[in-house]
Design a protein around this motif. Structure first.
Motif, PDB file in Angstrom:
ATOM      1  N   THR A  83       0.810  -1.213   0.000  1.00 47.62           N
ATOM      2  CA  THR A  83       0.000   0.000   0.000  1.00 47.62           C
ATOM      3  C   THR A  83       0.841   1.261   0.000  1.00 47.62           C
ATOM      4  O   THR A  83       0.538   2.214  -0.740  1.00 47.62           O
ATOM      5  N   TYR A  84       1.893   1.294   0.814  1.00 47.99           N
ATOM      6  CA  TYR A  84       2.631   2.543   1.026  1.00 47.99           C
ATOM      7  C   TYR A  84       4.056   2.538   0.460  1.00 47.99           C
ATOM      8  O   TYR A  84       4.784   3.527   0.635  1.00 47.99           O
ATOM      9  N   MET A  85       4.438   1.457  -0.258  1.00 50.47           N
ATOM     10  CA  MET A  85       5.740   1.446  -0.939  1.00 50.47           C
ATOM     11  C   MET A  85       5.577   1.120  -2.420  1.00 50.47           C
ATOM     12  O   MET A  85       5.996   1.897  -3.280  1.00 50.47           O
ATOM     13  N   LEU A  86       4.953  -0.034  -2.719  1.00 49.35           N
ATOM     14  CA  LEU A  86       4.779  -0.442  -4.111  1.00 49.35           C
ATOM     15  C   LEU A  86       3.915   0.557  -4.885  1.00 49.35           C
ATOM     16  O   LEU A  86       4.314   1.043  -5.955  1.00 49.35           O
ATOM     17  N   PHE A  87       2.731   0.855  -4.364  1.00 42.75           N
ATOM     18  CA  PHE A  87       1.822   1.757  -5.063  1.00 42.75           C
ATOM     19  C   PHE A  87       2.428   3.152  -5.277  1.00 42.75           C
ATOM     20  O   PHE A  87       2.335   3.697  -6.384  1.00 42.75           O
ATOM     21  N   PRO A  88       3.042   3.778  -4.262  1.00 43.04           N
ATOM     22  CA  PRO A  88       3.635   5.101  -4.494  1.00 43.04           C
ATOM     23  C   PRO A  88       4.719   5.098  -5.580  1.00 43.04           C
ATOM     24  O   PRO A  88       4.802   6.044  -6.374  1.00 43.04           O
ATOM     25  N   VAL A  89       5.539   4.036  -5.636  1.00 40.13           N
ATOM     26  CA  VAL A  89       6.575   3.961  -6.674  1.00 40.13           C
ATOM     27  C   VAL A  89       5.941   3.892  -8.062  1.00 40.13           C
ATOM     28  O   VAL A  89       6.349   4.602  -8.994  1.00 40.13           O
ATOM     29  N   LEU A  90       4.923   3.048  -8.219  1.00 42.72           N
ATOM     30  CA  LEU A  90       4.225   2.942  -9.502  1.00 42.72           C
ATOM     31  C   LEU A  90       3.495   4.236  -9.834  1.00 42.72           C
ATOM     32  O   LEU A  90       3.422   4.642 -11.008  1.00 42.72           O
ATOM     33  N   SER A 118      -5.779   1.025   1.818  1.00 40.72           N
ATOM     34  CA  SER A 118      -6.586   0.018   1.129  1.00 40.72           C
ATOM     35  C   SER A 118      -8.053   0.151   1.536  1.00 40.72           C
ATOM     36  O   SER A 118      -8.389   0.825   2.508  1.00 40.72           O
ATOM     37  N   THR A 119      -8.903  -0.521   0.773  1.00 40.00           N
ATOM     38  CA  THR A 119     -10.318  -0.557   1.135  1.00 40.00           C
ATOM     39  C   THR A 119     -10.499  -1.403   2.399  1.00 40.00           C
ATOM     40  O   THR A 119      -9.627  -2.184   2.758  1.00 40.00           O
ATOM     41  N   LEU A 138      -9.167  -8.134   7.967  1.00 35.13           N
ATOM     42  CA  LEU A 138      -9.786  -7.097   8.793  1.00 35.13           C
ATOM     43  C   LEU A 138      -8.717  -6.259   9.486  1.00 35.13           C
ATOM     44  O   LEU A 138      -8.768  -5.025   9.472  1.00 35.13           O
ATOM     45  N   CYS A 139      -7.737  -6.925  10.062  1.00 35.75           N
ATOM     46  CA  CYS A 139      -6.662  -6.221  10.758  1.00 35.75           C
ATOM     47  C   CYS A 139      -5.850  -5.385   9.782  1.00 35.75           C
ATOM     48  O   CYS A 139      -5.552  -4.214  10.034  1.00 35.75           O
ATOM     49  N   ALA A 140      -5.473  -5.973   8.645  1.00 40.06           N
ATOM     50  CA  ALA A 140      -4.631  -5.276   7.672  1.00 40.06           C
ATOM     51  C   ALA A 140      -5.329  -4.044   7.104  1.00 40.06           C
ATOM     52  O   ALA A 140      -4.729  -2.968   7.003  1.00 40.06           O
ATOM     53  N   ALA A 141      -6.597  -4.191   6.727  1.00 42.83           N
ATOM     54  CA  ALA A 141      -7.324  -3.069   6.146  1.00 42.83           C
ATOM     55  C   ALA A 141      -7.556  -1.964   7.178  1.00 42.83           C
ATOM     56  O   ALA A 141      -7.435  -0.773   6.865  1.00 42.83           O
ATOM     57  N   SER A 142      -7.879  -2.357   8.406  1.00 42.67           N
ATOM     58  CA  SER A 142      -8.118  -1.362   9.459  1.00 42.67           C
ATOM     59  C   SER A 142      -6.832  -0.615   9.794  1.00 42.67           C
ATOM     60  O   SER A 142      -6.823   0.620   9.920  1.00 42.67           O
ATOM     61  N   LEU A 143      -5.723  -1.353   9.923  1.00 37.83           N
ATOM     62  CA  LEU A 143      -4.440  -0.723  10.228  1.00 37.83           C
ATOM     63  C   LEU A 143      -4.018   0.209   9.098  1.00 37.83           C
ATOM     64  O   LEU A 143      -3.514   1.321   9.340  1.00 37.83           O
ATOM     65  N   SER A 144      -4.235  -0.229   7.871  1.00 31.49           N
ATOM     66  CA  SER A 144      -3.893   0.593   6.710  1.00 31.49           C
ATOM     67  C   SER A 144      -4.624   1.930   6.750  1.00 31.49           C
ATOM     68  O   SER A 144      -4.039   2.990   6.479  1.00 31.49           O
ATOM     69  N   ASN A 145      -5.896   1.900   7.108  1.00 32.88           N
ATOM     70  CA  ASN A 145      -6.681   3.132   7.137  1.00 32.88           C
ATOM     71  C   ASN A 145      -6.339   4.004   8.341  1.00 32.88           C
ATOM     72  O   ASN A 145      -6.354   5.232   8.249  1.00 32.88           O
TER      73      ASN A 145
END
Length: 330
Positions: A83-90, A118-119, A138-145
């Motif tokens: 979410t915060y490394m791959l996507f920003p580079v692209l 992420s959603t 659930l954990c990954a999406a919540s932490l991401s937001n």
């Protein structure tokens, strides 16, 4: 009968009623944009709608469950890296490409898309349908937001600086703290009092959630129409924009799947990584855009996000129900 046939046809291409209404809201703003005094009232209503939206997010989110999921560090680190490394580079690459074809606001929109979390709902739903690790998703999406409301403006400012632009991350974070973080943490504080009520009235809270997003979309595109955004884009521009969004998702998904295999994640975790690491949140992105960007440019800035959101839902909804995911992740 006709309505049922139309809705069945939309579901076959993974376009549900809400996404159709979202598109129709853009059409409405194009035909009847908010102007003058109505636009002023709408702006104030949108401000409070965003605050209410994140208050409800705070009241609904089980922070204890999210923290408990942190023990699966490979999955959580993988989702955050996507979410915060791959996507920003692209996104930086797309920013460079877009400068030759589109108005500057579209390039900024790609950078913004790359910085978003992420959603939540769709990532969890797709993971569940595909038979993946729902608790991990659930954990990954919540932490991401949770992290996204701070990381997004900081990343965006850093990429704008790298690309020759300007940014004031401290000011952006402060604005987000007032309109998003404060209502969110207030919702968290009141969660013990509100959680049972919200669980009993899920339909009502969904209407508030989606109604707030529709209000933000109408407000943003009304301002854009008044500023003449559709005179700055041709149909060929929009087609190329769709192609770039499809390419972005098409590059991200294989990288995410192979990264899960490379680090030895079990199948359920790889599915959660795919559906959390390949998506970007419209529900978080639209409210933050209203805080971070100039009103007249918001419609162009969020256009890549809206197109990518529609594409990701359509593609991942199909993959979650097909053997493609099972073969890739099995």
């Amino acid at each position: 009968m006709l309505l049922r046939n139309i809705e069945a046809g939309l579901k076959r291409v993974s376009l549900d009623r809400y996404l159709l209404i979202l598109i129709l809201t853009v059409v409405l703003a194009t035909i009847l944009p908010a102007q003058g005094g109505f636009a002023t009232v709408l702006s104030k209503a949108t401000f409070w709608a965003v605050a209410l939206l994140f208050f409800l997010y705070g009241a609904k989110l089980s922070l204890s469950a999210t923290l408990a999921g942190l023990t699966n560090w490979k999955l959580q680190a993988g989702c955050l890296a996507c979410t915060y490394m791959l996507f920003p580079v692209l996104a930086l690459g797309l920013f460079g490409v877009s400068q030759a074809w589109f108005p500057a606001a579209i390039g900024l929109g790609f950078l913004y898309l790359g910085c978003l979390p992420s959603t939540v709902q769709s990532s969890i739903a797709f993971t569940s349908v595909a038979g993946g690790n729902v608790a991990g998703a659930l954990c990954a999406a919540s932490l991401s937001n949770l992290l996204g409301v701070v990381l997004c403006p900081l990343l965006l400012a850093a990429m704008l600086h790298t690309s020759g632009g300007a940014g004031n991350p401290a000011d952006a974070v402060w604005k987000i703290a007032q309109q998003i973080l404060l209502p969110f943490f207030l919702g968290q504080l009141l969660r013990p009092l509100l959680s049972n009520f919200l669980n009993r009235n899920k339909q009502a809270t969904m209407i508030v959630d989606r109604g707030s997003i529709l209000l933000i979309v109408y407000s943003a595109f009304s301002a854009g129409v008044v500023a003449g955004i559709w005179h700055r884009l041709s149909w060929s521009d929009i087609t190329l924009l769709v192609i770039l969004c499809v390419l972005l998702l098409g590059v991200v998904m294989p990288i995410v799947l192979n990264a899960g295999l490379l680090v030895g994640m079990p199948r359920g975790d790889r599915l959660a990584l795919l559906f959390c690491g390949s998506t970007k949140s419209l529900a978080t992105g639209l409210p933050m855009a209203g805080i971070l960007f100039d009103t007249a440019e918001i419609a162009l800035i969020v256009l890549p996000l809206m197109l990518f959101h529609l594409i990701q839902l359509s593609v991942l909804a199909v993959l979650s129900q097909r053997s493609v995911v099972s073969v890739q992740a099995g």
